[in-house]
Design an enzyme around this catalytic site. Structure first.
Site, short mmCIF file in Angstrom:
data_model
loop_
_atom_site.label_atom_id
_atom_site.label_comp_id
_atom_site.label_asym_id
_atom_site.label_seq_id
_atom_site.Cartn_x
_atom_site.Cartn_y
_atom_site.Cartn_z
N ASP A 53 -52.09 -46.30 24.03
CA ASP A 53 -51.27 -47.13 23.16
C ASP A 53 -51.03 -46.32 21.89
OD1 ASP A 53 -53.81 -47.54 21.86
OD2 ASP A 53 -54.20 -49.05 23.42
N LYS A 74 -46.42 -50.44 23.74
CA LYS A 74 -45.22 -51.21 23.45
C LYS A 74 -44.30 -51.19 24.66
CE LYS A 74 -45.16 -52.19 18.86
NZ LYS A 74 -46.56 -52.56 18.78
N MET A 189 -59.20 -54.33 11.71
CA MET A 189 -58.04 -55.22 11.87
C MET A 189 -58.02 -56.27 10.76
SD MET A 189 -58.30 -55.72 16.00
CE MET A 189 -60.08 -55.85 16.02
N1 SAH Z 1 -61.74 -48.79 19.07
C1 SAH Z 1 -61.28 -48.54 17.73
C2 SAH Z 1 -60.93 -49.82 17.00
C3 SAH Z 1 -59.79 -50.60 17.62
S1 SAH Z 1 -59.31 -52.00 16.67
C4 SAH Z 1 -62.35 -47.72 16.98
O1 SAH Z 1 -63.47 -47.59 17.45
O2 SAH Z 1 -62.01 -47.17 15.92
C5 SAH Z 1 -58.05 -51.34 15.63
C6 SAH Z 1 -58.53 -51.20 14.21
O3 SAH Z 1 -59.28 -50.00 14.07
C7 SAH Z 1 -57.46 -51.08 13.15
O4 SAH Z 1 -56.92 -52.33 12.82
C8 SAH Z 1 -58.25 -50.49 12.02
O5 SAH Z 1 -59.04 -51.49 11.40
C9 SAH Z 1 -59.18 -49.56 12.74
N2 SAH Z 1 -58.71 -48.15 12.74
C10 SAH Z 1 -58.43 -47.40 13.80
N3 SAH Z 1 -58.12 -46.14 13.44
C11 SAH Z 1 -58.21 -46.11 12.09
C12 SAH Z 1 -58.04 -45.09 11.10
N4 SAH Z 1 -57.69 -43.85 11.45
N5 SAH Z 1 -58.24 -45.41 9.80
C13 SAH Z 1 -58.59 -46.66 9.45
N6 SAH Z 1 -58.78 -47.65 10.34
C14 SAH Z 1 -58.59 -47.39 11.63
#
Ligand code: SAH
Length: 272
Positions: A53, A74, A189
């Protein structure tokens, strides 16, 4: 060999036309391609097809060979592909004998629905593995100079989704209990509902002066941070125009940035 068909993949005595493939649920890390693990890189190189994604980020996705990637983030109409359709596609590709990588941002099992995919694959008899990734929940604060635990400030850390509305009775998150831990709270999120859960934490008795940081696009080009307190962070978010993906860090550890930033070489700029 005489008498043998050219279907080499057919196992002896097995009616199946093709040997079953294999699915790797792979974490891509927070976005910096150098934070892909060695194993993730290897799986991406070996894959017949990569389902991804948007969250792994353009720096990683654009490196993937065009003919091997399928964007399930998407659809043409702008709608997200339903989780059930992704599950079915993984099974379908594996049954075609493919080496499939399901690439997810951060770690596949941290708010990534990786658990649901693992269960679906297991239920359908598809062999799979999990390749853990560097989660943004820890990495985004880290590059901003914020340790999620610190011997002097926080002995525990909670990872929470900010997606739920804390004012709804059916909210699965007990903000009062979280406030009572005295540990760090990391919200994923959680850009949109920041006003709601910061209010919930204040109502739960958390000090309104508690330091809070928002880290946007951590480890990626243009990474930014906004800092404030439980009371001020919503204004700081608005002033800086912080947008997803961002991680919210709530707790005394968030103030560590201030004491280390002068010498911190991670290139995260302050916008608020
Ligand atoms: N599996 C992912 C999280 C998925 S939920 C992990 O372990 O990081 C999606 C959320 O991850 C986003 O809304 C944000 O809160 C966070 N996120 C993912 N990448 C990010 C980044 N580079 N910087 C800040 N927040 C991030």
């Amino acid at each position: 060999m005489p008498g043998e068909s050219d279907e080499e993949a057919t196992a002896p005595g097995d009616g199946a036309a093709t040997e079953i493939g294999f699915v790797s649920l792979v974490g891509s890390g927070p976005g910096d391609p150098e934070l892909l693990t060695v194993k993730a890189t290897r799986r991406l190189e070996e894959a017949d097809v990569v389902l991804h994604d948007k969250l792994p980020g353009p720096e990683i996705i654009e490196q993937l060979p065009d003919d091997a990637r399928e964007d399930v983030g998407k659809r043409a109409g702008g709608e997200r592909t339903a989780q059930s359709a992704i599950n079915e596609r993984l099974v379908e590709l594996a049954r075609e004998g493919k080496r499939v990588v399901r690439l997810k941002g951060g770690d596949p099992f941290v708010f990534g629905r990786g658990g649901e995919e693992a269960e679906y694959l297991a239920d359908h008899g598809i062999p799979f593995e999990v390749v853990p990734g560097v989660t943004s929940a820890v990495a985004a604060p880290a590059v901003a100079g914020i340790p999620v635990t610190h011997r002097d400030h926080a002995s525990s850390v909670s990872f929470v989704t900010g997606h739920e509305d804390p004012t709804k009775p059916e909210s699965a998150i007990d903000w009062e209990a979280l406030a009572a831990t005295g540990g760090t709270i990391v919200v994923l999120m959680g850009v949109g509902k920041l006003p709601a859960y910061t209010a919930a934490l204040r109502e739960a008795g958390m000090d309104p002066e508690t330091p809070v940081a928002l880290i946007e696009r951590g480890t990626r080009p243009g990474q930014r941070v906004a800092t404030g307190t439980l009371d001020t962070i919503v204004d700081e978010r608005d002033a800086a125009g912080i947008e997803p993906p961002a991680v919210t860090v709530i707790g005394d550890v968030a103030a560590t940035r201030e004491s280390v930033r002068e010498r911190l070489g991670n290139g995260v700029s302050d916008d608020a």
